[in-house]
Design an enzyme around this catalytic site. Structure first.
Site, mmCIF file in Angstrom:
data_model
loop_
_atom_site.group_PDB
_atom_site.id
_atom_site.type_symbol
_atom_site.label_atom_id
_atom_site.label_comp_id
_atom_site.label_asym_id
_atom_site.label_seq_id
_atom_site.Cartn_x
_atom_site.Cartn_y
_atom_site.Cartn_z
ATOM 1 N N ASN A 45 46.378 28.265 37.712
ATOM 2 C CA ASN A 45 46.267 29.951 38.131
ATOM 3 C C ASN A 45 45.657 30.685 38.126
ATOM 4 O O ASN A 45 44.814 30.550 38.050
ATOM 5 C CB ASN A 45 47.463 30.495 36.624
ATOM 6 C CG ASN A 45 46.682 30.019 35.344
ATOM 7 O OD1 ASN A 45 46.042 29.155 34.826
ATOM 8 N ND2 ASN A 45 46.613 30.983 34.199
ATOM 9 N N ILE A 46 45.955 31.762 38.778
ATOM 10 C CA ILE A 46 44.797 32.891 39.387
ATOM 11 C C ILE A 46 45.039 34.093 38.972
ATOM 12 O O ILE A 46 45.892 34.717 40.097
ATOM 13 C CB ILE A 46 44.930 32.318 41.119
ATOM 14 C CG1 ILE A 46 44.435 31.095 41.387
ATOM 15 C CG2 ILE A 46 44.227 33.466 41.556
ATOM 16 C CD1 ILE A 46 44.643 30.934 42.749
ATOM 17 N N GLU A 47 44.164 35.099 37.618
ATOM 18 C CA GLU A 47 44.846 35.516 37.258
ATOM 19 C C GLU A 47 43.935 36.640 38.702
ATOM 20 O O GLU A 47 43.124 36.063 39.467
ATOM 21 C CB GLU A 47 43.601 36.155 36.106
ATOM 22 C CG GLU A 47 45.454 35.745 35.247
ATOM 23 C CD GLU A 47 45.086 35.645 34.306
ATOM 24 O OE1 GLU A 47 44.175 35.794 33.615
ATOM 25 O OE2 GLU A 47 45.350 35.494 32.993
ATOM 26 N N CYS A 56 50.811 32.411 38.978
ATOM 27 C CA CYS A 56 50.760 30.961 37.563
ATOM 28 C C CYS A 56 50.753 29.738 39.073
ATOM 29 O O CYS A 56 50.267 29.399 40.019
ATOM 30 C CB CYS A 56 52.402 30.537 37.920
ATOM 31 S SG CYS A 56 53.049 32.125 36.712
ATOM 32 N N GLU A 58 52.003 27.307 39.126
ATOM 33 C CA GLU A 58 53.608 26.318 39.572
ATOM 34 C C GLU A 58 53.670 27.101 40.758
ATOM 35 O O GLU A 58 53.771 26.578 41.629
ATOM 36 C CB GLU A 58 54.779 26.631 38.453
ATOM 37 C CG GLU A 58 55.031 25.654 37.299
ATOM 38 C CD GLU A 58 54.107 26.974 36.603
ATOM 39 O OE1 GLU A 58 53.119 27.789 36.443
ATOM 40 O OE2 GLU A 58 54.942 27.377 34.925
ATOM 41 N N CYS A 93 57.952 29.978 33.876
ATOM 42 C CA CYS A 93 58.411 31.176 33.924
ATOM 43 C C CYS A 93 59.301 31.493 34.947
ATOM 44 O O CYS A 93 59.654 30.422 35.646
ATOM 45 C CB CYS A 93 57.293 33.292 34.121
ATOM 46 S SG CYS A 93 56.875 33.020 36.195
ATOM 47 N N CYS A 96 58.882 31.664 38.641
ATOM 48 C CA CYS A 96 58.213 30.223 38.880
ATOM 49 C C CYS A 96 60.190 29.389 39.508
ATOM 50 O O CYS A 96 59.836 28.578 39.791
ATOM 51 C CB CYS A 96 57.358 29.500 38.520
ATOM 52 S SG CYS A 96 55.480 30.359 38.715
HETATM 53 N N1 THU Z 1 51.104 31.389 33.174
HETATM 54 C C1 THU Z 1 51.317 30.427 34.768
HETATM 55 O O1 THU Z 1 50.273 29.785 35.376
HETATM 56 N N2 THU Z 1 52.383 29.710 34.464
HETATM 57 C C2 THU Z 1 53.685 30.027 33.718
HETATM 58 O O2 THU Z 1 54.941 29.430 34.181
HETATM 59 C C3 THU Z 1 53.357 30.506 32.493
HETATM 60 C C4 THU Z 1 52.297 31.160 33.147
HETATM 61 C C5 THU Z 1 50.013 32.179 33.086
HETATM 62 C C6 THU Z 1 50.647 33.611 34.650
HETATM 63 C C7 THU Z 1 49.424 34.223 33.474
HETATM 64 O O3 THU Z 1 47.742 33.586 34.335
HETATM 65 C C8 THU Z 1 48.743 33.126 32.402
HETATM 66 O O4 THU Z 1 49.737 31.911 32.062
HETATM 67 C C9 THU Z 1 49.131 34.140 31.152
HETATM 68 O O5 THU Z 1 50.269 34.526 30.597
#
Ligand code: THU
Length: 147
Positions: A45-47, A56, A58, A93, A96
């Site tokens: 994941n890359i915020e 996310c 995925e 999520c 995804c």
């Molecule tokens: N996140 C994912 O990378 N995949 C998921 O299926 C659930 C959520 C990440 C998004 C965000 O960076 C962090 O988890 C918290 O929501």
């Protein structure tokens, strides 16, 4: 899915936790996407400071693979946890799941949720996204098929 292959995917997904860019949530997610031909694409994941551009793990894996010409997928493995500590399964999520719906057969595509190589559970996309909307829904309806 053979145990040895699932374990390899889990190991590689856990490695991805180290690349997660998570300055806002601290929640690290790693994913490994397996093509029908057996190639693996990784993702983390890359915020983002503006929050909504966050990607996310995925979708990172899917977009890497699709951008390299891949279109046929067999399975994805997902691991995640606050500060990279894996105590619970991290389910994908809704966004995804919808991206999976675009490229995968919901009856056969496998979603592996894991906390370590010995603890995992496999779901189909259909179980995680029942009656999902996909490319097939845009095909012209054949009257006999309509229900
Ligand atoms: N996140 C994912 O990378 N995949 C998921 O299926 C659930 C959520 C990440 C998004 C965000 O960076 C962090 O988890 C918290 O929501």
């Amino acid at each position: 899915m053979e145990r040895q292959l699932a374990e390899e995917m889990i190991e590689r997904a856990i490695e991805q936790l180290g690349y997660a860019y998570v300055p806002y949530s601290g929640f690290r997610v790693g994913a490994v996407l397996l093509t029908e031909e057996g190639k693996m694409y990784t993702g983390c994941n890359i915020e983002n400071a503006a929050y909504t551009p966050t990607n996310c793990a995925e979708r990172t894996a899917f977009f890497k693979a699709v951008s390299e010409g891949e279109r046929r997928f067999r399975a994805i493995c997902i691991v995640g946890g606050k500060d990279g500590v894996l105590t619970e399964y991290t389910p994908p999520c809704g966004v995804c799941r919808q991206v999976m719906m675009e490229f995968c057969n919901p009856d056969t595509f496998q979603i592996i949720l894991a906390t370590d190589t010995k603890h995992y559970k496999i779901y189909t996309l259909k179980e995680m996204l029942p009656m999902g909307f996909g490319p097939g829904n845009l095909e012209p309806a054949v009257p006999e098929k309509r229900k």
